[in-house]
Design a protein around this motif. Sequence first.
Motif, PDB file in Angstrom:
ATOM      1  N   ALA A 178      -3.221   7.491 -10.229  1.00  0.00           N
ATOM      2  CA  ALA A 178      -4.049   6.245 -10.916  1.00  0.00           C
ATOM      3  C   ALA A 178      -3.354   4.858 -10.372  1.00  0.00           C
ATOM      4  CB  ALA A 178      -3.744   6.556 -12.421  1.00  0.00           C
ATOM      5  N   LYS A 179      -1.840   4.882  -9.923  1.00  0.00           N
ATOM      6  CA  LYS A 179      -1.266   3.733  -9.521  1.00  0.00           C
ATOM      7  C   LYS A 179      -1.721   3.481  -8.205  1.00  0.00           C
ATOM      8  CE  LYS A 179       3.025   4.307 -12.169  1.00  0.00           C
ATOM      9  NZ  LYS A 179       4.494   4.684 -12.418  1.00  0.00           N
ATOM     10  N   ALA A 180      -1.932   4.422  -7.511  1.00  0.00           N
ATOM     11  CA  ALA A 180      -2.467   4.093  -6.053  1.00  0.00           C
ATOM     12  C   ALA A 180      -3.907   3.455  -5.990  1.00  0.00           C
ATOM     13  CB  ALA A 180      -2.471   5.509  -5.202  1.00  0.00           C
ATOM     14  N   ALA A 181      -4.452   3.904  -6.874  1.00  0.00           N
ATOM     15  CA  ALA A 181      -5.941   3.463  -6.896  1.00  0.00           C
ATOM     16  C   ALA A 181      -5.751   1.754  -7.169  1.00  0.00           C
ATOM     17  CB  ALA A 181      -6.871   4.086  -7.867  1.00  0.00           C
ATOM     18  N   LEU A 182      -5.110   1.463  -8.050  1.00  0.00           N
ATOM     19  CA  LEU A 182      -4.884   0.220  -8.474  1.00  0.00           C
ATOM     20  C   LEU A 182      -4.198  -0.678  -7.369  1.00  0.00           C
ATOM     21  CD1 LEU A 182      -5.399  -2.098 -10.615  1.00  0.00           C
ATOM     22  CD2 LEU A 182      -3.524  -1.188 -11.710  1.00  0.00           C
ATOM     23  N   GLU A 183      -2.991  -0.108  -6.878  1.00  0.00           N
ATOM     24  CA  GLU A 183      -2.535  -0.754  -5.792  1.00  0.00           C
ATOM     25  C   GLU A 183      -3.171  -0.949  -4.434  1.00  0.00           C
ATOM     26  OE1 GLU A 183       1.573   0.726  -4.288  1.00  0.00           O
ATOM     27  OE2 GLU A 183       1.057  -0.309  -2.617  1.00  0.00           O
ATOM     28  N   ASN A 184      -3.888   0.003  -4.130  1.00  0.00           N
ATOM     29  CA  ASN A 184      -4.564   0.076  -2.971  1.00  0.00           C
ATOM     30  C   ASN A 184      -6.019  -0.933  -3.103  1.00  0.00           C
ATOM     31  OD1 ASN A 184      -2.878   1.947  -2.137  1.00  0.00           O
ATOM     32  ND2 ASN A 184      -4.232   3.648  -2.006  1.00  0.00           N
ATOM     33  N   ALA A 185      -6.698  -0.925  -4.335  1.00  0.00           N
ATOM     34  CA  ALA A 185      -7.769  -2.134  -4.400  1.00  0.00           C
ATOM     35  C   ALA A 185      -7.231  -3.382  -4.148  1.00  0.00           C
ATOM     36  CB  ALA A 185      -8.048  -1.930  -5.791  1.00  0.00           C
ATOM     37  N   VAL A 186      -5.792  -3.576  -4.477  1.00  0.00           N
ATOM     38  CA  VAL A 186      -5.179  -5.007  -4.257  1.00  0.00           C
ATOM     39  C   VAL A 186      -5.045  -5.217  -2.772  1.00  0.00           C
ATOM     40  CG1 VAL A 186      -3.360  -6.269  -4.892  1.00  0.00           C
ATOM     41  CG2 VAL A 186      -4.258  -5.148  -6.822  1.00  0.00           C
ATOM     42  N   TRP A 187      -4.538  -4.141  -2.189  1.00  0.00           N
ATOM     43  CA  TRP A 187      -4.370  -4.313  -0.756  1.00  0.00           C
ATOM     44  C   TRP A 187      -5.576  -4.595   0.011  1.00  0.00           C
ATOM     45  CZ3 TRP A 187      -0.284  -3.969   2.586  1.00  0.00           C
ATOM     46  CH2 TRP A 187       0.952  -3.495   2.006  1.00  0.00           C
ATOM     47  N   ASP A 188      -6.763  -4.167  -0.508  1.00  0.00           N
ATOM     48  CA  ASP A 188      -8.056  -4.223   0.151  1.00  0.00           C
ATOM     49  C   ASP A 188      -8.526  -5.549  -0.075  1.00  0.00           C
ATOM     50  OD1 ASP A 188     -10.377  -3.020   1.449  1.00  0.00           O
ATOM     51  OD2 ASP A 188     -11.509  -3.516  -0.473  1.00  0.00           O
ATOM     52  N   ALA A 189      -8.143  -6.158  -1.274  1.00  0.00           N
ATOM     53  CA  ALA A 189      -8.461  -7.585  -1.669  1.00  0.00           C
ATOM     54  C   ALA A 189      -7.871  -8.423  -0.659  1.00  0.00           C
ATOM     55  CB  ALA A 189      -8.439  -7.898  -3.225  1.00  0.00           C
ATOM     56  N   GLU A 190      -6.354  -8.158  -0.643  1.00  0.00           N
ATOM     57  CA  GLU A 190      -5.327  -8.927  -0.033  1.00  0.00           C
ATOM     58  C   GLU A 190      -6.043  -8.994   1.472  1.00  0.00           C
ATOM     59  OE1 GLU A 190      -1.571  -7.572   0.089  1.00  0.00           O
ATOM     60  OE2 GLU A 190      -0.882  -9.048   1.759  1.00  0.00           O
TER      61      GLU A 190
END
Length: 371
Positions: free
Chosen positions: A99-111
């Motif tokens: 669950a954490k990875a999904a959130l963090e990785n969405a932020v990486w994609d946005a970044e």
Amino acid sequence: MKIEAITIREIQMPLVHFFETSFGRTYRRRILLLTAHCEGVDGWAECVAGEDPFYSSEWAESAWPTIVRYLAPAVLGKDLDSARECPALLARVRGHRMAKAALENAVWDAEAKQKKVSLWKLLGGTRTEIPCGVSIGIQDSVEQLMEKIETALAAGYGRIKVKVKPGWDVNVLEQIRSRWADITLSCDANSAYTLDQVEHLRDFDQFNLLMIEQPLWDDDIFYHARLQKQLRSAICLDESIVSARAAATALDIGACRIINIKVGRVGGFTEAVKIHNICQSQKIPVWCGGMLESGIGRAHNIALSTLPNFSLPGDVSASQRYWKEDIIAPEVTVRSQGTIAISNEAGTGYRIKEDLIEKLTVRKETIRREA
Ligand code: OSB
Ligand code: MG
């Protein structure tokens, strides 16, 4: 980069062919997708938690409320310079790494999109193409397995991994090796054995396997070290490497000679890169695992696989092995040399097919900061 809202949704997609491991068979995926809405830029990611709590205790039904109630509220309204700041914001929640990875990785994609750089470069990648293998599940018959291997070899894949369990192991490996003496072959037990089967596992040594993946308990490192001392084949750990600390422990005590990195299993790109670096400094090769991802998770696996120590072929294969139509364009394709070419475009280099995703969506919720 301010995180203004998070959308979570579930899509459902039938697999082209069922996938069977020692813990069961999957025909249809239920996949959670996250979108981080950040000042005009949307970052996307996939949660790799499965339909059932069989590979790991986490599953889609645990990930959804964890994200909605705890993880999304912990980042909403925050103005981040980098996705690397996410893990600290999410640390209060124990476990729930997928669950954490999904959130963090969405932020990486946005970044990556916001900075107009490719995600793979942002992660520190260096490869312009990545080597791929296939993971072939347990079939109804050995003949069917042989056909699947033949198809994968003809497509150019550089490593064949087969799933094993008691009753579908030595006999199967024997038949594969008698037909293909020289292919790069490995097997994955998904924790199907116990330490009192050492003698049986030593029988695997005759097949010149690149590795035996996760033979023992999913949460064990210690007994894998005991087993590794008694095997010639390299053990690769998957399930039990849930963090950089777990990876360091495993290498310290000699529990494996290879590590499979799955970005979801370890809680996100930041932790995945740490594990990569620890392994690199100890000359332990790594490869990128797969979780039957849609194109969104697949694109993230491709980006991660460009880091230099991903020197073994990953379970990152073509979209068409899984899906009639993938949710990204272009679909992931594998060249005849068994490699995936890396795009230099900003973000992942794959476009999200939002219309198709809407059609596949069975539930959806957008979380905003409470006023
Ligand atoms: O153990 O690597 C595994 C799929 C689901 C759960 C666990 C595993 C797998 C695979 C498939 O091996 C890899 C893939 O093709 O995505
Ligand atoms: Mg595995």
